[in-house]
Design a protein around this motif. Structure first.
Motif, PDB file in Angstrom:
ATOM      1  N   LEU A  75       0.918  -1.286   0.117  1.00 49.54           N
ATOM      2  CA  LEU A  75      -0.084   0.110  -0.159  1.00 49.54           C
ATOM      3  C   LEU A  75       0.828   1.069  -0.180  1.00 49.54           C
ATOM      4  N   THR A  76       1.932   1.174   0.705  1.00 47.37           N
ATOM      5  CA  THR A  76       2.832   2.292   0.674  1.00 47.37           C
ATOM      6  C   THR A  76       3.533   2.577  -0.681  1.00 47.37           C
ATOM      7  N   LEU A  77       3.597   1.529  -1.600  1.00 48.43           N
ATOM      8  CA  LEU A  77       4.134   1.602  -2.698  1.00 48.43           C
ATOM      9  C   LEU A  77       3.465   2.538  -3.792  1.00 48.43           C
ATOM     10  N   GLU A  78       2.079   2.543  -3.426  1.00 46.38           N
ATOM     11  CA  GLU A  78       1.129   3.218  -4.590  1.00 46.38           C
ATOM     12  C   GLU A  78       1.341   4.689  -4.396  1.00 46.38           C
ATOM     13  N   ASP A  79       1.807   5.211  -3.274  1.00 43.64           N
ATOM     14  CA  ASP A  79       2.161   6.671  -2.763  1.00 43.64           C
ATOM     15  C   ASP A  79       3.187   7.249  -4.014  1.00 43.64           C
TER      16      ASP A  79
END
Length: 389
Positions: free
Chosen positions: A255-259
């Motif tokens: 989920l952090t990657l999507e930022d």
């Protein structure tokens, strides 16, 4: 990594209706066309004709180079639009997801043919296309047409793409809009009676079911009798495509990657990859997702076309009293055993990291499916729990 998906499918619809409570505005009279006057014909010298021909060829080559560069820029900006849209969807959905950035851009570009003023400008900005130098009329749809042709020439993709304009039988659509839609987006016009909503729904579902080869038998759940036009774009790829799988080391990091996802970051990954033989266990999976794209597009600045202040005067003489009520996309992706076999044994690895000899894709991952020649991001998705698929 290479996969052989048994199905890559995106269908997007845009529904246009009269703004409630407003009467159609009278059509403004057209100014008379100026009369062409000629006083005579002068024969140009032969040398000047040759110079003009050489200059014309040079200009043609420069235009061709510009179109290629602009097509690459279009693919890049559409990818960035896709990553921005991913973040919007992620705020509402934390489970599996899949959608087609190319499909959304293609359909909204088709709507731009009917829009003008601020309505058109917002679409262009929201799709991240403001950076393209497309001041001349027709250049932007020409780029989309060229991209469609590039995808069609890739025989491995097995591309089927087109669009329908379902139009109410008494709705006055400008002939120029229909002609341009056919030229650039291969749009087929079908007259409907939306006052008979149940019959219209049945007929449109029949058309879409046929064109998607039975994969989407029921796209429409309900039809409003006030509807004047429904535009549907469908994209079907059946064959070999390039899939980039992003597997984070820790469970929650996906989920952090999507930022941070951008085209530049993905290009950096691709530049620093090398191929090595290893054992890969990749899951068979099928995703079928539907999104109300108009709510997401509003968050990205495309608001006016969904409001009573929409200007669709290039679509119809009553265009100032029309608005798009909704934009819906349904996307289906299926990776079967053949795809799993194609993945096994080969993996693109980022040089900066050491990889174990065996990779098991048993935790959340993102995938990007794109066409190599153009670099266009066709599908973007996330699988949260591959062990349950």
């Amino acid at each position: 990594m290479k996969v052989v998906p048994s199905l890559l499918l995106s269908v997007l619809l845009a529904q246009v209706w009269l703004v409630p409570g407003l009467a159609p505005s009278p059509q403004s009279p057209e100014a008379p066309a100026p009369q062409n006057q000629t006083s005579g014909v002068v024969q140009a010298p032969r040398e000047e004709e040759e110079d003009e021909e050489a200059a014309s060829e040079k200009a043609s080559e420069e235009e061709k180079a510009w179109l290629i560069a602009s097509g690459q820029q279009l693919a890049k900006e559409t990818s960035n639009f896709g990553f921005s849209l991913l973040r919007k969807i992620s705020m509402r959905h934390d489970g599996n997801m899949v959608f087609s950035p190319f499909g959304v851009s293609l359909a909204m570009a088709g709507l731009m043919l009917g829009a003008t003023g601020l309505t058109k400008a917002q679409i262009k900005t929201g799709l991240h296309l403001q950076a393209l130098n497309t001041t001349k009329p027709g250049l932007l749809p020409s780029l989309f047409k060229g991209l469609r042709e590039t995808l069609s020439h890739n025989l491995e993709l097995g591309l089927t793409q087109g669009s329908f304009a379902f139009i109410h039988k008494d709705f006055d659509v400008k002939e120029l809009f229909l002609n341009l839609s056919k030229r650039y987006f291969d749009t087929e016009c079908v007259l409907m009676n939306f006052h008979n909503a149940s019959q219209a729904k049945r007929l449109m579902n029949h058309y879409i079911n046929k064109e998607t080869r039975g994969k989407i038998p029921k796209l429409f759940d309900e039809i409003y009798p006030e509807t004047k036009s429904i535009l549907v774009d469908y994209i079907l790829f059946k064959g070999n495509a390039t899939m980039l799988v992003v597997l984070m080391e820790k469970m929650g990091d996906h989920l952090t990657l999507e930022d941070y996802l951008t085209t530049d970051l993905v290009e950096t990954w691709l530049r620093n990859m090398k191929t090595r033989n290893m054992e890969v266990f990749f899951p068979k999976f099928k995703l079928d997702q539907k999104y109300e794209m108009h709510e997401l597009l509003k968050q990205m600045g495309i608001r006016r076309i969904f409001s009573p202040w929409a200007d669709l005067s290039e679509l119809s003489a009553t265009g100032r009293n029309l608005q798009v009520s909704r934009v819906l996309q349904r996307t289906v992706i299926e990776v079967d055993e053949r795809g799993t076999e194609a993945v096994a044994g080969t993996l693109s690895e980022i040089i900066a990291y050491s990889m174990p000899p065996v990779i098991k894709v048993n935790r959340p991952f993102h995938f990007m499916i794109y066409e190599e020649t153009s670099g266009m991001l066709l599908f973007l998705g996330r699988v949260v729990n591959p062990t349950l698929l």
